[in-house]
Design a protein around this motif. Structure first.
Motif, PDB file in Angstrom:
ATOM      1  N   ILE A   2       0.807  -1.095   0.043  1.00  0.00           N
ATOM      2  CA  ILE A   2       0.026  -0.141  -0.047  1.00  0.00           C
ATOM      3  C   ILE A   2       0.858   1.130   0.090  1.00  0.00           C
ATOM      4  CG2 ILE A   2      -1.770  -1.238   1.136  1.00  0.00           C
ATOM      5  CD1 ILE A   2      -0.927   0.342   3.797  1.00  0.00           C
ATOM      6  N   ALA A   3       0.361   2.208  -0.626  1.00  0.00           N
ATOM      7  CA  ALA A   3       1.332   3.540  -0.622  1.00  0.00           C
ATOM      8  C   ALA A   3       1.296   4.116   0.736  1.00  0.00           C
ATOM      9  CB  ALA A   3       0.402   4.579  -1.930  1.00  0.00           C
ATOM     10  N   PRO A  40      10.671   1.419 -10.303  1.00  0.00           N
ATOM     11  CA  PRO A  40      10.044   2.736 -10.022  1.00  0.00           C
ATOM     12  C   PRO A  40       8.974   2.573  -8.952  1.00  0.00           C
ATOM     13  CG  PRO A  40      10.175   2.718 -12.363  1.00  0.00           C
ATOM     14  CD  PRO A  40      10.622   1.305 -12.002  1.00  0.00           C
ATOM     15  N   GLY A  41       9.319   3.367  -7.906  1.00  0.00           N
ATOM     16  CA  GLY A  41       8.343   3.525  -6.643  1.00  0.00           C
ATOM     17  C   GLY A  41       8.607   2.437  -5.519  1.00  0.00           C
ATOM     18  N   SER A  42       9.742   1.700  -5.642  1.00  0.00           N
ATOM     19  CA  SER A  42       9.899   0.753  -4.719  1.00  0.00           C
ATOM     20  C   SER A  42      10.909   1.221  -3.685  1.00  0.00           C
ATOM     21  CB  SER A  42      10.827  -0.447  -5.348  1.00  0.00           C
ATOM     22  OG  SER A  42      11.870  -0.130  -5.859  1.00  0.00           O
ATOM     23  N   LEU A  43      11.007   0.232  -2.448  1.00  0.00           N
ATOM     24  CA  LEU A  43      11.670   0.636  -1.476  1.00  0.00           C
ATOM     25  C   LEU A  43      12.852  -0.474  -1.398  1.00  0.00           C
ATOM     26  CD1 LEU A  43      12.284   2.271   1.365  1.00  0.00           C
ATOM     27  CD2 LEU A  43      10.703   0.735   2.392  1.00  0.00           C
ATOM     28  N   PHE A  44      13.909  -0.323  -1.321  1.00  0.00           N
ATOM     29  CA  PHE A  44      15.069  -1.222  -1.080  1.00  0.00           C
ATOM     30  C   PHE A  44      15.660  -1.261   0.209  1.00  0.00           C
ATOM     31  CE2 PHE A  44      19.655  -2.086  -1.396  1.00  0.00           C
ATOM     32  CZ  PHE A  44      19.583  -3.432  -1.764  1.00  0.00           C
ATOM     33  N   GLY A  90      10.149  -5.848  10.135  1.00  0.00           N
ATOM     34  CA  GLY A  90       9.109  -6.566  10.823  1.00  0.00           C
ATOM     35  C   GLY A  90       8.074  -5.374  11.337  1.00  0.00           C
ATOM     36  N   ALA A  91       8.458  -4.433  11.705  1.00  0.00           N
ATOM     37  CA  ALA A  91       7.464  -3.369  12.239  1.00  0.00           C
ATOM     38  C   ALA A  91       6.820  -2.803  10.902  1.00  0.00           C
ATOM     39  CB  ALA A  91       8.311  -2.174  12.799  1.00  0.00           C
ATOM     40  N   LEU A  92       7.389  -2.523   9.833  1.00  0.00           N
ATOM     41  CA  LEU A  92       6.482  -2.159   8.684  1.00  0.00           C
ATOM     42  C   LEU A  92       5.680  -2.902   8.213  1.00  0.00           C
ATOM     43  CD1 LEU A  92       6.331   0.029   6.394  1.00  0.00           C
ATOM     44  CD2 LEU A  92       8.307  -0.959   5.130  1.00  0.00           C
ATOM     45  N   ALA A  93       6.234  -4.280   8.279  1.00  0.00           N
ATOM     46  CA  ALA A  93       4.842  -5.558   7.949  1.00  0.00           C
ATOM     47  C   ALA A  93       3.926  -5.340   8.823  1.00  0.00           C
ATOM     48  CB  ALA A  93       5.608  -6.847   7.569  1.00  0.00           C
ATOM     49  N   ARG A  94       4.097  -5.351  10.046  1.00  0.00           N
ATOM     50  CA  ARG A  94       2.982  -5.331  11.148  1.00  0.00           C
ATOM     51  C   ARG A  94       2.039  -4.049  10.833  1.00  0.00           C
ATOM     52  NH1 ARG A  94       6.046  -6.335  14.999  1.00  0.00           N
ATOM     53  NH2 ARG A  94       6.618  -4.333  15.456  1.00  0.00           N
ATOM     54  N   HIS A  95       2.565  -3.013  10.619  1.00  0.00           N
ATOM     55  CA  HIS A  95       1.953  -1.718  10.318  1.00  0.00           C
ATOM     56  C   HIS A  95       1.015  -1.950   9.076  1.00  0.00           C
ATOM     57  CE1 HIS A  95       1.085   2.388  10.170  1.00  0.00           C
ATOM     58  NE2 HIS A  95       1.265   2.415   8.860  1.00  0.00           N
ATOM     59  N   VAL A  96       1.566  -2.411   7.723  1.00  0.00           N
ATOM     60  CA  VAL A  96       0.782  -2.607   6.666  1.00  0.00           C
ATOM     61  C   VAL A  96      -0.493  -3.606   6.677  1.00  0.00           C
ATOM     62  CG1 VAL A  96       0.861  -3.457   4.164  1.00  0.00           C
ATOM     63  CG2 VAL A  96       2.409  -1.928   5.135  1.00  0.00           C
ATOM     64  N   VAL A  97       0.030  -4.859   7.596  1.00  0.00           N
ATOM     65  CA  VAL A  97      -1.108  -5.915   7.767  1.00  0.00           C
ATOM     66  C   VAL A  97      -2.058  -5.260   8.519  1.00  0.00           C
ATOM     67  CG1 VAL A  97      -1.405  -7.926   8.941  1.00  0.00           C
ATOM     68  CG2 VAL A  97       0.420  -7.928   7.428  1.00  0.00           C
ATOM     69  N   SER A 149       3.817  -7.410   0.272  1.00  0.00           N
ATOM     70  CA  SER A 149       3.458  -7.501  -1.312  1.00  0.00           C
ATOM     71  C   SER A 149       1.997  -7.271  -1.134  1.00  0.00           C
ATOM     72  CB  SER A 149       4.094  -8.616  -1.891  1.00  0.00           C
ATOM     73  OG  SER A 149       3.530  -9.888  -1.366  1.00  0.00           O
ATOM     74  N   ALA A 150       1.189  -7.485  -0.057  1.00  0.00           N
ATOM     75  CA  ALA A 150      -0.183  -7.220  -0.245  1.00  0.00           C
ATOM     76  C   ALA A 150      -0.621  -5.928  -0.620  1.00  0.00           C
ATOM     77  CB  ALA A 150      -0.829  -7.731   1.072  1.00  0.00           C
ATOM     78  N   THR A 151      -1.757  -5.762  -1.361  1.00  0.00           N
ATOM     79  CA  THR A 151      -2.253  -4.386  -1.585  1.00  0.00           C
ATOM     80  C   THR A 151      -3.793  -4.113  -1.111  1.00  0.00           C
ATOM     81  OG1 THR A 151      -3.316  -5.007  -3.669  1.00  0.00           O
ATOM     82  CG2 THR A 151      -0.927  -4.469  -3.781  1.00  0.00           C
TER      83      THR A 151
END
Length: 471
Positions: A2-3, A40-44, A90-97, A149-151
């Motif tokens: 998600i953006a 384009p638009g990704s986070l590495f 992991g923190a980013l994944a938890r936030h997005v989920v 990778s979920a949207t």
């Protein structure tokens, strides 16, 4: 993903922004750890490994279109700097989920995780957009990358969870809290690391302990045929659904049989109806995997008929797992060399025999790793089973463990040239190239570290005489 703006990501992961002119710029593409996947638009995500440091590729990924780098030091391009990249990921994944509200299905077990995950994904995709673990990326890095990778369109998120010890699955469930938790089995895989089946059961059961209560939608899907898994019902407040061939199972199989080509067929029974399934996959062990997938799908609102059709049409999505290829000369090569443990090895041998009715069968087997003190007995037992099943020829490849395989076959009554011990992959290829004849069926299986996929690949290079890399 998600953006999210770089400012929001920095806040979520507790990082500092560096060389970012406009923190409101959004990450709209995938989160990647391989610089070759930057778009384009990704986070590495820059991990510093023993041989390669991701920070060294910072300029290249930004040039490829990445919005920023998530790393542990400034790199001269837009970056979010954190103390620990894995923790931040992991923190980013938890936030997005949490933001998505997607129904999260997590599964674990000693054997069959990846095949079952692939089945669940193929069934659920018929109902709604589904994201699932690619291959077996089931650890503390692969799991959050999959979740990210979920949207907004993703309705189901199916995550495979692996464990190397007590507490690992608990950690993964904290990153991506599941609503449905599936435990397949408690077997011998990694028993040398864990110390015993009881410890493996303790680790796998952390999944059901993490589930929300039944009143909050939590569901534990458990294998009724495995006593260690069945006992996990007491460790959860979630609703419990059993699958298996047991008459006590809520989702069960009846009239299980193998077709002439070694593919399982059965009558699927669910609480809301029954339907017939004939699978494209090979081996009776896939019945349990299919029932697990059916139980999850039924809990998510699919009918028995819908599930049966999906299971009957599902294929193998991951490499080197009962990958069946027929050569132009009629030799069938079964590449199951991704991994091996006693349970999967025995299941593969039974599948080989079922596929080879009326044909010569070859079992090219190597070491099963991480069995600890049980290694000798387990390799001996596999060698003996090959003889009991009347496998035409056992080719044991490698060192000490392969010798134990061959010794087990010999002690069970394999005389003459019915079993043979060869030193490495190249020796196995040379033997097979000289002795295979049209119609033969060849199974290749060992733990991943042995690299026996090179044998299968060499056999499929029809007419090629080049060397293969022995490990």
């Amino acid at each position: 993903m998600i953006a999210l703006s770089l400012a929001e990501i920095a806040e979520v992961v507790g990082g500092q922004t560096h060389d970012i002119p406009d923190p409101s710029v959004q990450v709209t593409g995938p989160v990647v750890r391989d610089s070759r996947e930057a778009v384009p638009g990704s986070l590495f995500v820059a991990f510093a490994g023993e041989r390669v440091d991701g920070h060294d590729f910072a300029a290249a990924v930004v040039e490829a279109g990445a919005v920023a780098v998530l790393g542990t030091r400034p790199v001269g391009v837009p970056a979010i700097v954190v103390a620990d990249v894995q923790t931040a990921l992991g923190a980013l994944a938890r936030h997005v989920v949490a933001r998505l509200g997607t129904t999260l299905v997590a599964l674990t077990g000693s054997a069959g995780k990846t095949s079952t995950k692939d089945l669940i994904a193929q069934v659920l995709q018929r109902k709604a957009p589904t994201v699932f673990t690619p291959g077996s990326l089931n650890n503390e890095i692969g799991l959050p990358l999959t979740a990210l990778s979920a949207t907004e369109e993703t309705r189901f998120l199916v995550l495979e969870m692996g464990a190397r010890g007590i507490g690992h699955i608990r950690y993964l469930t904290e990153l991506t809290p599941p609503k449905i938790g599936l435990v397949l089995n408690v077997g011998s895989a990694h028993i040398g690391e864990f110390g015993g089946r009881e410890q493996i059961a303790q680790a796998k059961g952390e999944l059901v302990e993490s589930l929300p209560a039944e009143a909050d939608g939590g569901t534990a899907v458990l294998n009724a045929d495995d006593p260690y898994v069945r006992a996990m019902a007491s460790r959860t407040k979630a609703k419990v659904v059993f699958f298996g061939e047991s008459g006590e199972a809520d989702v069960r199989a009846e009239n299980v049989r193998l077709t002439d080509t070694g593919q399982p067929a059965f009558r699927l029974h669910t609480p809301s109806g029954a339907s017939d399934v004939t699978m494209r996959l090979y081996g009776e062990h896939h019945v349990s995997n299919a029932l697990a997938a059916a139980a999850v799908a039924h809990e998510l609102g699919m009918s028995a008929d819908e599930i049966a059709v999906a299971l009957s049409e599902a294929g193998s999505l991951s490499r080197w797992r009962m990958e069946v290829t027929e050569r132009p000369d009629g030799v069938t090569v079964v590449n199951d060399a991704y991994n091996a443990n006693p349970e999967s090895m025995k299941a593969a041998l039974r599948a080989l025999v079922a596929m080879g009715k009326g044909r010569r069968t070859w079992a090219v087997l190597g070491k099963m790793a991480e069995l600890g003190d049980d290694a000798l007995a387990e390799h001996d037992a596999v060698g003996r089973l090959a003889v009991r099943l009347n496998v035409s020829k056992l080719v044991a490849v490698g060192g000490r463990e392969a010798a134990w395989l061959q010794l087990g076959a010999y002690n069970e009554g394999s005389w003459g040239e019915e079993s043979v011990h060869v030193s490495d992959a190249q020796a196995a290829v040379d033997l097979l190239r000289s002795e295979l004849r049209p119609g033969d069926v060849v199974l290749v299986k060992a733990s991943r570290s042995v690299g026996l996929e090179s044998v299968a690949q060499a056999l499929l290079e029809t007419g090629a005489e080049g060397e293969v890399s022995a490990r």
